[in-house]
Design a protein around this motif. Sequence first.
Motif, PDB file in Angstrom:
ATOM      1  N   GLY A  42      -8.433  -3.946  -6.290  1.00  0.00           N
ATOM      2  CA  GLY A  42      -8.931  -4.793  -5.213  1.00  0.00           C
ATOM      3  C   GLY A  42      -8.625  -4.215  -3.843  1.00  0.00           C
ATOM      4  O   GLY A  42      -9.426  -4.337  -2.911  1.00  0.00           O
ATOM      5  N   VAL A  43      -7.463  -3.574  -3.729  1.00  0.00           N
ATOM      6  CA  VAL A  43      -7.117  -2.895  -2.476  1.00  0.00           C
ATOM      7  C   VAL A  43      -8.070  -1.726  -2.237  1.00  0.00           C
ATOM      8  O   VAL A  43      -8.616  -1.558  -1.140  1.00  0.00           O
ATOM      9  N   LYS A  44      -8.308  -0.934  -3.291  1.00  0.00           N
ATOM     10  CA  LYS A  44      -9.205   0.222  -3.170  1.00  0.00           C
ATOM     11  C   LYS A  44     -10.624  -0.212  -2.812  1.00  0.00           C
ATOM     12  O   LYS A  44     -11.335   0.501  -2.107  1.00  0.00           O
ATOM     13  N   ASP A  45     -11.026  -1.385  -3.308  1.00  0.00           N
ATOM     14  CA  ASP A  45     -12.377  -1.885  -3.062  1.00  0.00           C
ATOM     15  C   ASP A  45     -12.514  -2.605  -1.728  1.00  0.00           C
ATOM     16  O   ASP A  45     -13.610  -3.064  -1.382  1.00  0.00           O
ATOM     17  N   LYS A  96     -11.160  -5.474  -0.975  1.00  0.00           N
ATOM     18  CA  LYS A  96     -11.127  -6.929  -1.145  1.00  0.00           C
ATOM     19  C   LYS A  96      -9.758  -7.509  -0.795  1.00  0.00           C
ATOM     20  O   LYS A  96      -9.653  -8.675  -0.430  1.00  0.00           O
ATOM     21  N   LEU A  97      -8.718  -6.700  -0.946  1.00  0.00           N
ATOM     22  CA  LEU A  97      -7.347  -7.129  -0.683  1.00  0.00           C
ATOM     23  C   LEU A  97      -6.689  -6.127   0.257  1.00  0.00           C
ATOM     24  O   LEU A  97      -6.854  -4.920   0.102  1.00  0.00           O
ATOM     25  N   ARG A  98      -5.940  -6.630   1.224  1.00  0.00           N
ATOM     26  CA  ARG A  98      -5.243  -5.738   2.143  1.00  0.00           C
ATOM     27  C   ARG A  98      -3.824  -5.428   1.661  1.00  0.00           C
ATOM     28  O   ARG A  98      -3.355  -4.313   1.787  1.00  0.00           O
ATOM     29  N   SER A  99      -3.152  -6.444   1.146  1.00  0.00           N
ATOM     30  CA  SER A  99      -1.791  -6.261   0.635  1.00  0.00           C
ATOM     31  C   SER A  99      -1.675  -7.020  -0.685  1.00  0.00           C
ATOM     32  O   SER A  99      -2.400  -7.990  -0.914  1.00  0.00           O
ATOM     33  N   ILE A 100      -0.760  -6.570  -1.536  1.00  0.00           N
ATOM     34  CA  ILE A 100      -0.556  -7.238  -2.819  1.00  0.00           C
ATOM     35  C   ILE A 100       0.929  -7.424  -3.069  1.00  0.00           C
ATOM     36  O   ILE A 100       1.775  -6.746  -2.473  1.00  0.00           O
ATOM     37  N   GLY A 101       1.256  -8.360  -3.967  1.00  0.00           N
ATOM     38  CA  GLY A 101       2.653  -8.620  -4.271  1.00  0.00           C
ATOM     39  C   GLY A 101       2.792  -9.498  -5.493  1.00  0.00           C
ATOM     40  O   GLY A 101       1.854  -9.664  -6.285  1.00  0.00           O
ATOM     41  N   ILE A 102       3.965 -10.078  -5.627  1.00  0.00           N
ATOM     42  CA  ILE A 102       4.300 -10.874  -6.803  1.00  0.00           C
ATOM     43  C   ILE A 102       5.004 -12.157  -6.377  1.00  0.00           C
ATOM     44  O   ILE A 102       5.521 -12.248  -5.260  1.00  0.00           O
ATOM     45  N   SER A 103       5.024 -13.119  -7.265  1.00  0.00           N
ATOM     46  CA  SER A 103       5.661 -14.396  -6.976  1.00  0.00           C
ATOM     47  C   SER A 103       6.446 -14.863  -8.193  1.00  0.00           C
ATOM     48  O   SER A 103       6.017 -14.666  -9.338  1.00  0.00           O
TER      49      SER A 103
END
Length: 270
Positions: A124-127, A129-136
Amino acid sequence: MWLVKLNSGYDMPMLGLGTWTQNNRTAAESVYFALKNGYRLIDTARYYGNEKGVGEGIRRAIAEGVVKREDVFITSKIMPGNYNNAAAAIDASLKDLGVAYLDLMLIHQPGSNDKAVYQAMEQGVKDGKLRSIGISNYYTKQQVDEVLSYATIIPAVIQNENHIYYQNTVLQNYVKQFGTVIECWYPFGGRGNTGENFGNKTIAEIAKKHGKTPAQIILRWQVQAGYVTVPGSANPNHIAENIKVFDFELSQDEMKKIAGLNRQRRYENW
Protein backbone atom coordinates in the motif's frame (compact mmCIF):
# COMPACT_ATOMS: atom_id res chain seq x y z
CA MET A 1 0.05 21.70 17.86
CA TRP A 2 3.21 19.68 18.47
CA LEU A 3 4.42 17.37 15.71
CA VAL A 4 6.66 14.31 15.81
CA LYS A 5 8.75 13.28 12.80
CA LEU A 6 8.03 9.65 11.97
CA ASN A 7 10.66 7.30 10.56
CA SER A 8 8.66 7.41 7.32
CA GLY A 9 9.62 11.06 6.97
CA TYR A 10 6.13 12.42 7.67
CA ASP A 11 5.08 14.67 10.54
CA MET A 12 2.37 13.37 12.89
CA PRO A 13 0.43 15.57 15.33
CA MET A 14 1.03 14.45 18.91
CA LEU A 15 -2.56 14.86 20.04
CA GLY A 16 -5.69 13.83 18.17
CA LEU A 17 -9.26 12.63 18.39
CA GLY A 18 -10.11 8.97 18.94
CA THR A 19 -13.47 7.76 17.58
CA TRP A 20 -13.84 4.30 19.16
CA THR A 21 -17.51 3.52 20.10
CA GLN A 22 -18.87 6.32 17.90
CA ASN A 23 -21.30 5.67 15.07
CA ASN A 24 -21.22 7.42 11.70
CA ARG A 25 -23.48 10.24 12.86
CA THR A 26 -21.61 11.11 16.05
CA ALA A 27 -18.23 10.60 14.38
CA ALA A 28 -19.10 13.09 11.63
CA GLU A 29 -20.05 15.71 14.21
CA SER A 30 -17.15 15.14 16.59
CA VAL A 31 -14.55 15.05 13.81
CA TYR A 32 -15.89 18.27 12.30
CA PHE A 33 -15.94 19.97 15.71
CA ALA A 34 -12.45 18.74 16.53
CA LEU A 35 -11.00 20.07 13.27
CA LYS A 36 -12.66 23.44 13.90
CA ASN A 37 -11.00 23.47 17.31
CA GLY A 38 -7.49 22.87 16.05
CA TYR A 39 -7.18 19.08 15.93
CA ARG A 40 -5.27 17.69 12.98
CA LEU A 41 -5.03 14.00 13.89
CA ILE A 42 -8.11 11.79 13.54
CA ASP A 43 -8.02 8.12 14.57
CA THR A 44 -10.51 5.52 13.37
CA ALA A 45 -10.51 1.82 12.42
CA ARG A 46 -12.35 -0.56 10.13
CA TYR A 47 -13.66 -2.32 13.23
CA TYR A 48 -15.29 0.86 14.54
CA GLY A 49 -17.74 0.94 11.63
CA ASN A 50 -17.61 4.73 11.44
CA GLU A 51 -15.17 5.47 8.63
CA LYS A 52 -17.94 6.96 6.49
CA GLY A 53 -18.85 9.35 9.29
CA VAL A 54 -15.24 10.28 9.91
CA GLY A 55 -14.85 11.01 6.21
CA GLU A 56 -18.01 13.10 6.22
CA GLY A 57 -16.72 15.23 9.09
CA ILE A 58 -13.40 15.78 7.33
CA ARG A 59 -15.05 16.69 4.01
CA ARG A 60 -17.34 19.17 5.74
CA ALA A 61 -14.35 20.88 7.36
CA ILE A 62 -12.54 20.95 4.00
CA ALA A 63 -15.60 22.34 2.20
CA GLU A 64 -15.86 25.17 4.74
CA GLY A 65 -12.17 26.03 4.42
CA VAL A 66 -11.33 24.95 7.96
CA VAL A 67 -8.60 22.59 6.70
CA LYS A 68 -7.14 21.14 3.53
CA ARG A 69 -6.80 17.39 3.10
CA GLU A 70 -3.03 17.62 3.54
CA ASP A 71 -3.55 19.32 6.92
CA VAL A 72 -5.33 16.29 8.40
CA PHE A 73 -3.47 13.17 9.55
CA ILE A 74 -5.91 10.25 9.17
CA THR A 75 -5.27 6.89 10.82
CA SER A 76 -7.23 3.68 10.31
CA LYS A 77 -6.63 0.03 11.14
CA ILE A 78 -7.14 -3.35 9.45
CA MET A 79 -9.35 -5.48 11.69
CA PRO A 80 -8.70 -9.21 12.32
CA GLY A 81 -11.76 -10.22 10.29
CA ASN A 82 -10.08 -8.72 7.22
CA TYR A 83 -6.62 -10.23 7.72
CA ASN A 84 -7.15 -12.75 4.91
CA ASN A 85 -7.70 -9.95 2.42
CA ALA A 86 -5.80 -6.95 3.73
CA ALA A 87 -5.41 -5.29 0.32
CA ALA A 88 -9.17 -5.17 -0.09
CA ALA A 89 -9.53 -3.81 3.46
CA ILE A 90 -7.17 -0.94 2.65
CA ASP A 91 -9.22 -0.07 -0.44
CA ALA A 92 -12.48 -0.30 1.56
CA SER A 93 -11.15 2.13 4.17
CA LEU A 94 -10.07 4.58 1.48
CA LYS A 95 -13.48 4.34 -0.17
CA ASP A 96 -15.48 4.80 3.04
CA LEU A 97 -13.28 7.67 4.22
CA GLY A 98 -13.46 9.23 0.77
CA VAL A 99 -9.73 9.88 0.52
CA ALA A 100 -7.00 8.93 -1.95
CA TYR A 101 -4.49 7.98 0.74
CA LEU A 102 -4.22 7.31 4.45
CA ASP A 103 -1.54 8.95 6.56
CA LEU A 104 -1.23 5.86 8.76
CA MET A 105 -2.58 2.31 8.61
CA LEU A 106 -2.12 -0.11 11.49
CA ILE A 107 -2.62 -3.82 12.05
CA HIS A 108 -5.34 -3.58 14.69
CA GLN A 109 -3.99 -6.41 16.83
CA PRO A 110 -1.84 -9.52 16.53
CA GLY A 111 -3.49 -12.32 14.55
CA SER A 112 -2.79 -15.47 12.59
CA ASN A 113 -1.80 -13.78 9.34
CA ASP A 114 0.29 -10.82 10.50
CA LYS A 115 3.09 -11.22 7.97
CA ALA A 116 0.75 -11.18 4.97
CA VAL A 117 -1.20 -8.24 6.41
CA TYR A 118 1.97 -6.26 7.02
CA GLN A 119 3.23 -7.04 3.53
CA ALA A 120 -0.10 -5.83 2.11
CA MET A 121 0.40 -2.56 3.96
CA GLU A 122 3.94 -2.30 2.61
CA GLN A 123 2.50 -2.73 -0.88
CA GLY A 124 0.00 0.00 0.00
CA VAL A 125 2.92 2.33 0.68
CA LYS A 126 4.49 1.44 -2.68
CA ASP A 127 1.14 2.07 -4.40
CA GLY A 128 0.76 5.50 -2.79
CA LYS A 129 -2.31 4.47 -0.80
CA LEU A 130 -0.58 4.63 2.59
CA ARG A 131 2.06 7.08 3.78
CA SER A 132 3.07 5.36 7.01
CA ILE A 133 2.32 1.96 8.52
CA GLY A 134 2.48 0.42 11.97
CA ILE A 135 0.97 -1.96 14.48
CA SER A 136 -1.43 -1.82 17.40
CA ASN A 137 -1.72 -3.86 20.59
CA TYR A 138 1.82 -5.24 20.41
CA TYR A 139 3.21 -4.84 23.91
CA THR A 140 6.48 -6.75 24.16
CA LYS A 141 9.94 -6.71 22.61
CA GLN A 142 9.29 -10.25 21.37
CA GLN A 143 6.12 -9.23 19.54
CA VAL A 144 7.83 -6.24 17.95
CA ASP A 145 10.89 -8.29 17.00
CA GLU A 146 8.69 -10.78 15.18
CA VAL A 147 7.30 -7.98 13.02
CA LEU A 148 10.78 -6.59 12.44
CA SER A 149 11.94 -10.03 11.27
CA TYR A 150 9.84 -9.74 8.10
CA ALA A 151 9.24 -6.00 7.76
CA THR A 152 10.98 -4.16 4.93
CA ILE A 153 9.38 -0.93 6.18
CA ILE A 154 9.95 -0.46 9.91
CA PRO A 155 6.72 0.34 11.82
CA ALA A 156 6.39 4.10 12.25
CA VAL A 157 3.90 3.84 15.11
CA ILE A 158 2.81 1.33 17.74
CA GLN A 159 -0.59 2.21 19.17
CA ASN A 160 -1.23 0.64 22.58
CA GLU A 161 -3.18 1.11 25.77
CA ASN A 162 -1.24 3.67 27.76
CA HIS A 163 -2.16 5.77 30.79
CA ILE A 164 -0.73 6.80 34.15
CA TYR A 165 -1.04 3.27 35.54
CA TYR A 166 0.32 1.55 32.42
CA GLN A 167 3.19 3.51 30.88
CA ASN A 168 5.23 0.67 29.34
CA THR A 169 8.37 2.79 29.11
CA VAL A 170 10.36 -0.39 28.50
CA LEU A 171 8.76 -0.76 25.08
CA GLN A 172 8.98 2.97 24.36
CA ASN A 173 12.70 2.97 25.12
CA TYR A 174 13.28 -0.20 23.07
CA VAL A 175 11.64 1.03 19.87
CA LYS A 176 13.29 4.46 19.97
CA GLN A 177 16.28 2.92 18.21
CA PHE A 178 14.03 2.24 15.21
CA GLY A 179 12.49 5.69 15.22
CA THR A 180 9.16 4.12 16.16
CA VAL A 181 6.72 6.23 18.17
CA ILE A 182 4.30 4.94 20.82
CA GLU A 183 0.73 6.19 20.45
CA CYS A 184 -1.72 5.92 23.33
CA TRP A 185 -5.29 4.77 23.31
CA TYR A 186 -7.21 4.95 26.60
CA PRO A 187 -5.07 7.85 27.85
CA PHE A 188 -7.53 8.21 30.76
CA GLY A 189 -7.96 4.47 31.34
CA GLY A 190 -11.08 4.07 29.24
CA ARG A 191 -14.76 4.14 30.09
CA GLY A 192 -15.45 3.26 33.70
CA ASN A 193 -11.88 4.02 34.73
CA THR A 194 -11.56 7.76 34.15
CA GLY A 195 -12.59 8.49 37.74
CA GLU A 196 -9.67 6.50 39.08
CA ASN A 197 -7.24 8.33 36.78
CA PHE A 198 -8.66 11.83 37.22
CA GLY A 199 -9.03 11.32 40.97
CA ASN A 200 -5.43 10.31 41.50
CA LYS A 201 -4.03 12.53 44.27
CA THR A 202 -0.82 13.38 42.40
CA ILE A 203 -2.71 14.30 39.22
CA ALA A 204 -5.24 16.36 41.16
CA GLU A 205 -2.51 18.30 42.99
CA ILE A 206 -0.62 19.09 39.79
CA ALA A 207 -3.87 20.13 38.09
CA LYS A 208 -4.69 22.53 40.90
CA LYS A 209 -1.21 24.06 40.75
CA HIS A 210 -1.48 24.77 37.02
CA GLY A 211 -5.15 25.73 36.98
CA LYS A 212 -5.84 22.85 34.60
CA THR A 213 -8.10 19.81 34.64
CA PRO A 214 -6.79 16.32 35.46
CA ALA A 215 -7.43 15.34 31.83
CA GLN A 216 -5.23 18.17 30.61
CA ILE A 217 -2.45 17.21 33.01
CA ILE A 218 -2.48 13.59 31.83
CA LEU A 219 -2.44 14.59 28.16
CA ARG A 220 0.32 17.12 28.74
CA TRP A 221 2.36 14.46 30.50
CA GLN A 222 1.94 12.10 27.57
CA VAL A 223 2.98 14.50 24.83
CA GLN A 224 5.81 15.88 26.98
CA ALA A 225 7.03 12.31 27.54
CA GLY A 226 7.13 11.76 23.77
CA TYR A 227 3.91 9.83 23.28
CA VAL A 228 1.25 10.55 20.67
CA THR A 229 -2.19 10.44 22.30
CA VAL A 230 -5.74 10.14 20.97
CA PRO A 231 -8.37 10.74 23.68
CA GLY A 232 -11.77 9.70 22.42
CA SER A 233 -14.87 11.80 22.93
CA ALA A 234 -18.09 12.88 21.27
CA ASN A 235 -18.61 15.59 23.89
CA PRO A 236 -17.80 19.04 22.43
CA ASN A 237 -16.74 20.38 25.82
CA HIS A 238 -14.31 17.53 26.38
CA ILE A 239 -12.96 17.75 22.83
CA ALA A 240 -12.29 21.47 23.30
CA GLU A 241 -10.75 20.88 26.74
CA ASN A 242 -8.41 18.09 25.64
CA ILE A 243 -6.50 20.13 23.10
CA LYS A 244 -5.68 22.96 25.50
CA VAL A 245 -2.44 21.41 26.73
CA PHE A 246 0.14 23.37 24.76
CA ASP A 247 0.07 26.59 26.80
CA PHE A 248 1.82 25.26 29.89
CA GLU A 249 4.65 22.91 30.83
CA LEU A 250 5.12 20.31 33.53
CA SER A 251 8.31 20.58 35.56
CA GLN A 252 10.85 17.75 35.66
CA ASP A 253 9.73 17.01 39.22
CA GLU A 254 6.09 16.79 38.13
CA MET A 255 7.02 14.50 35.24
CA LYS A 256 8.91 12.26 37.67
CA LYS A 257 5.95 12.15 40.04
CA ILE A 258 3.62 11.05 37.24
CA ALA A 259 6.18 8.50 36.02
CA GLY A 260 6.12 7.13 39.58
CA LEU A 261 2.43 6.31 39.26
CA ASN A 262 3.22 3.51 36.80
CA ARG A 263 1.97 0.14 38.01
CA GLN A 264 2.23 -1.71 34.69
CA ARG A 265 -1.50 -2.37 35.12
CA ARG A 266 -3.68 -2.57 32.04
CA TYR A 267 -7.47 -2.27 32.02
CA GLU A 268 -7.97 -4.37 28.89
CA ASN A 269 -6.53 -7.69 27.74
CA TRP A 270 -6.55 -7.22 23.96
